[in-house]
Design an enzyme around this catalytic site. Structure first.
Site, PDB file in Angstrom:
ATOM      1  N   GLU A   1      -0.483   4.802  -0.604  1.00  0.00           N
ATOM      2  CA  GLU A   1      -1.265   6.019  -0.840  1.00  0.00           C
ATOM      3  C   GLU A   1      -0.388   7.247  -0.649  1.00  0.00           C
ATOM      4  O   GLU A   1       0.385   7.322   0.312  1.00  0.00           O
ATOM      5  CB  GLU A   1      -2.461   6.074   0.125  1.00  0.00           C
ATOM      6  CG  GLU A   1      -3.573   5.143  -0.278  1.00  0.00           C
ATOM      7  CD  GLU A   1      -4.764   5.183   0.674  1.00  0.00           C
ATOM      8  OE1 GLU A   1      -4.635   5.741   1.776  1.00  0.00           O
ATOM      9  OE2 GLU A   1      -5.819   4.638   0.303  1.00  0.00           O
TER      10      GLU A   1
ATOM     11  N   THR B   1      -2.834   6.825 -22.285  1.00  0.00           N
ATOM     12  CA  THR B   1      -2.763   5.473 -21.752  1.00  0.00           C
ATOM     13  C   THR B   1      -1.309   5.037 -21.887  1.00  0.00           C
ATOM     14  O   THR B   1      -0.514   5.688 -22.572  1.00  0.00           O
ATOM     15  CB  THR B   1      -3.615   4.486 -22.579  1.00  0.00           C
ATOM     16  OG1 THR B   1      -3.129   4.507 -23.928  1.00  0.00           O
ATOM     17  CG2 THR B   1      -5.083   4.858 -22.564  1.00  0.00           C
TER      18      THR B   1
ATOM     19  N   TYR C   1       0.842  -1.199   0.000  1.00  0.00           N
ATOM     20  CA  TYR C   1       0.000   0.000   0.000  1.00  0.00           C
ATOM     21  C   TYR C   1       0.872   1.242   0.000  1.00  0.00           C
ATOM     22  O   TYR C   1       1.819   1.322   0.770  1.00  0.00           O
ATOM     23  CB  TYR C   1      -0.914   0.035   1.249  1.00  0.00           C
ATOM     24  CG  TYR C   1      -2.370   0.001   0.855  1.00  0.00           C
ATOM     25  CD1 TYR C   1      -2.929   1.061   0.144  1.00  0.00           C
ATOM     26  CD2 TYR C   1      -3.171  -1.085   1.156  1.00  0.00           C
ATOM     27  CE1 TYR C   1      -4.253   1.028  -0.262  1.00  0.00           C
ATOM     28  CE2 TYR C   1      -4.489  -1.134   0.756  1.00  0.00           C
ATOM     29  CZ  TYR C   1      -5.032  -0.077   0.051  1.00  0.00           C
ATOM     30  OH  TYR C   1      -6.337  -0.124  -0.349  1.00  0.00           O
TER      31      TYR C   1
ATOM     32  N   LYS D   1      -1.199   1.314 -25.243  1.00  0.00           N
ATOM     33  CA  LYS D   1      -1.494   1.308 -26.687  1.00  0.00           C
ATOM     34  C   LYS D   1      -0.160   1.406 -27.432  1.00  0.00           C
ATOM     35  O   LYS D   1       0.643   0.493 -27.325  1.00  0.00           O
ATOM     36  CB  LYS D   1      -2.510   2.398 -27.004  1.00  0.00           C
ATOM     37  CG  LYS D   1      -3.855   2.114 -26.296  1.00  0.00           C
ATOM     38  CD  LYS D   1      -4.910   3.162 -26.528  1.00  0.00           C
ATOM     39  CE  LYS D   1      -6.162   2.818 -25.717  1.00  0.00           C
ATOM     40  NZ  LYS D   1      -7.193   3.871 -25.801  1.00  0.00           N
TER      41      LYS D   1
ATOM     42  N   ARG E   1      -1.301  -1.942 -18.937  1.00  0.00           N
ATOM     43  CA  ARG E   1      -2.574  -1.234 -18.977  1.00  0.00           C
ATOM     44  C   ARG E   1      -2.564  -0.148 -17.901  1.00  0.00           C
ATOM     45  O   ARG E   1      -2.425  -0.447 -16.711  1.00  0.00           O
ATOM     46  CB  ARG E   1      -3.672  -2.263 -18.705  1.00  0.00           C
ATOM     47  CG  ARG E   1      -5.077  -1.885 -19.076  1.00  0.00           C
ATOM     48  CD  ARG E   1      -5.928  -3.133 -19.214  1.00  0.00           C
ATOM     49  NE  ARG E   1      -5.537  -3.825 -20.441  1.00  0.00           N
ATOM     50  CZ  ARG E   1      -5.868  -3.424 -21.671  1.00  0.00           C
ATOM     51  NH1 ARG E   1      -6.643  -2.379 -21.838  1.00  0.00           N
ATOM     52  NH2 ARG E   1      -5.441  -4.085 -22.720  1.00  0.00           N
TER      53      ARG E   1
ATOM     54  N   ASP F   1      -5.543  14.447 -25.229  1.00  0.00           N
ATOM     55  CA  ASP F   1      -5.556  13.039 -24.826  1.00  0.00           C
ATOM     56  C   ASP F   1      -4.865  12.255 -25.943  1.00  0.00           C
ATOM     57  O   ASP F   1      -5.450  12.014 -26.997  1.00  0.00           O
ATOM     58  CB  ASP F   1      -7.019  12.604 -24.651  1.00  0.00           C
ATOM     59  CG  ASP F   1      -7.158  11.128 -24.295  1.00  0.00           C
ATOM     60  OD1 ASP F   1      -6.154  10.397 -24.350  1.00  0.00           O
ATOM     61  OD2 ASP F   1      -8.293  10.719 -23.979  1.00  0.00           O
TER      62      ASP F   1
HETATM   63  C1  LIG Z   1      -8.186   4.208 -24.995  1.00  0.00           C
HETATM   64  C2  LIG Z   1      -8.518   5.614 -24.758  1.00  0.00           C
HETATM   65  C3  LIG Z   1      -8.774   6.091 -23.467  1.00  0.00           C
HETATM   66  C4  LIG Z   1      -9.065   5.229 -22.266  1.00  0.00           C
HETATM   67  O1  LIG Z   1      -8.216   4.298 -21.916  1.00  0.00           O
HETATM   68  P1  LIG Z   1      -8.623   3.147 -20.864  1.00  0.00           P
HETATM   69  O2  LIG Z   1      -7.291   2.748 -20.352  1.00  0.00           O
HETATM   70  O3  LIG Z   1      -9.336   2.112 -21.630  1.00  0.00           O
HETATM   71  O4  LIG Z   1      -9.462   3.751 -19.806  1.00  0.00           O
HETATM   72  C5  LIG Z   1      -8.933   7.456 -23.281  1.00  0.00           C
HETATM   73  N1  LIG Z   1      -8.871   8.297 -24.326  1.00  0.00           N
HETATM   74  C6  LIG Z   1      -8.663   7.874 -25.587  1.00  0.00           C
HETATM   75  C7  LIG Z   1      -8.608   8.879 -26.686  1.00  0.00           C
HETATM   76  C8  LIG Z   1      -8.484   6.518 -25.843  1.00  0.00           C
HETATM   77  O5  LIG Z   1      -8.325   6.103 -27.095  1.00  0.00           O
END
Ligand SMILES: *Cc1c(COP(=O)(O)O)cnc(C)c1O
Length: 426
Positions: A49, A219, A47, A222, A228, A193
């Site tokens: 936090e 993220t 833990y 990807k 993840r 994002d």
């Molecule tokens: C995949 C994605 C997310 C979210 O990712 P998660 O890990 O699945 O919550 C947020 N914004 C965009 C543009 C994405 O393609």
């Protein structure tokens, strides 16, 4: 304790599925074995936090170093001054930014989900559309490119507090300078994002959002090819965060707002085992090998788009700048749903996707989205795109012919034997 054969048998089957098929889901990738090992480690027991050096639990000396390593490496990758590596996912990273910047009812402006945007950019089924007053811009019908005139007109009319750029199904680069100018004209903040193209941005193969966007989220699983998870980043100080012209030192102010929004705002204890996996992946991104990987992703996607166009596939915007293509299948007389189902039978995995101005629902859709991050990790280069497009086209044009599907499946399985995945796992 007895070995849990049930769960491990399923994991073995999933490994086999990943090995034998062609993975074209644009948001997926194969993280390295060492990153997976870091995730499957004893760090899950701890833990922690709080943040390195300021924890609410004892015994954090070592996880502090792990988390600091992840932060430092991420800062080096993007040449930035602030990084938070604790968000459990991309959606959590976005939620934390929204919590830090907005009050319920505040206005936000993002790319429409049906035009390639993401749920967390204001969709009515997501917290972002329920808590905030969400408005949207789209892409141009004729070109498939983001409609910046519409973004500007919407911004002027609505006066959002935050403009969100970035997408899940958009194959073109972004004009961050223009977005910032639009935001400045109304005193809004820009949040980028980069969940999808982050790996290409890391290697300067796409425009750099950090000089123009106040806050950047991503993220890590990807194109970044890590575990993840999510991250929040800022490059530099910026003025006027809440319309207060004399407010200097905003990076510091914003850093603490963002840190507080992640914890205790929306999360409890950080996943230090996943953060260790992130640190490993970030270390890999700093190598020349990853630079080569990122370039290959872009080259593969461009060649894939070209081959598809040659076979009369209608690609939104006519091509790609990044790692994915979005195909409108309406001229092939098959829905995205049917295409996805037929392709999966041949172990070509991709996802159905709405195309801009789609006349079908999100469950049926007129398109599919194909991405190359995963197959490029398997070792695919340009010439392998020819096999993909030939196989894809056979299925699309014979989607109800079980014998064609069966023969493509066996060709796919044979082809993938030349691209070992996690050979160490036996
Ligand atoms: C995949 C994605 C997310 C979210 O990712 P998660 O890990 O699945 O919550 C947020 N914004 C965009 C543009 C994405 O393609």
């Amino acid at each position: 304790m007895q070995r849990d054969t049930q769960v491990f048998e399923l994991i073995g089957k999933e490994l086999e599925r990943q090995r034998s098929g062609i993975e074209l889901i644009a948001s997926e990738n194969f993280t390295s074995l060492q990153s997976i090992q870091a995730m499957g480690s004893v760090l899950t027991n701890k833990y922690a936090e709080g943040y390195p050096g300021h924890r609410y639990y004892a015994g954090c000396e070592i996880v502090d170093q792990v988390e600091q390593l992840a932060i430092d490496r991420l800062k080096q990758i993007f040449d930035i001054e602030y990084a938070n590596v604790q968000p459990h996912s991309g959606a959590q990273a976005n939620a934390a930014v929204h919590l830090a910047l907005l009050q319920p009812g505040d206005k936000i402006l993002g790319l429409d989900l049906s035009m390639g945007g993401h749920l967390t950019h204001g969709s009515p089924v997501n917290y972002s559309g329920r808590l905030y007053d969400a408005h949207f811009y789209g892409v141009k019908k004729e070109t498939g490119y983001v409609d910046y005139e519409q973004m500007e007109a919407q911004a002027q009319k609505i006066q959002p507090k935050v403009i969100i750029c970035g997408a899940s199904a958009y194959s073109r680069d972004w004009d961050y300078k223009r977005i910032r100018e639009i935001a400045d004209s109304i005193g809004a903040l820009v949040m980028a994002d980069i969940a999808h193209p982050a790996g290409l941005i890391a290697k300067k193969l796409l425009n750099d959002p950090f000089d123009y966007c106040h806050i950047v989220t991503s993220t890590t699983h990807k194109t970044l090819r890590g575990p993840r998870g999510g991250v929040i980043m800022m490059r530099r100080d910026f003025e006027n965060p809440f319309g207060q012209k004399d407010n200097k030192g905003n990076l510091k102010l914003m850093s603490s707002l963002l840190n507080l929004a992640v914890f205790p705002g929306i999360q409890g204890g950080p996943l230090e085992h996943v953060i260790a996996g992130k640190a490993v992946a970030f270390g890999e991104i700093l190598t020349d090998e990853y630079t080569q990987y990122a370039k290959q992703m872009q080259a593969n996607a461009q060649y894939l788009a070209k081959l598809l166009v040659n076979k009369d596939y209608n690609i939104i915007s006519g091509g790609t700048d990044n790692h994915l293509v979005l195909i409108d299948l309406r001229n092939k007389n098959i829905s995205g749903k049917k295409a996805e189902q037929a392709l999966v039978k041949a172990e070509i995995t991709c996802n159905k996707n709405m195309v801009p101005f789609d006349d079908k629902s999100a469950f049926v859709t007129s398109g599919v989205r194909l991405g190359v991050p995963a197959i490029t990790s398997r070792g695919f280069v340009e010439k392998d795109m020819e096999f993909i497009v030939d196989s894809f086209d056979k299925i699309i044009t014979h989607s109800e012919d079980e014998s064609v599907i069966a023969s493509v499946k066996s060709e796919v399985n044979n082809y993938m034997k030349n691209f070992p995945l996690y050979p160490e796992l036996g």
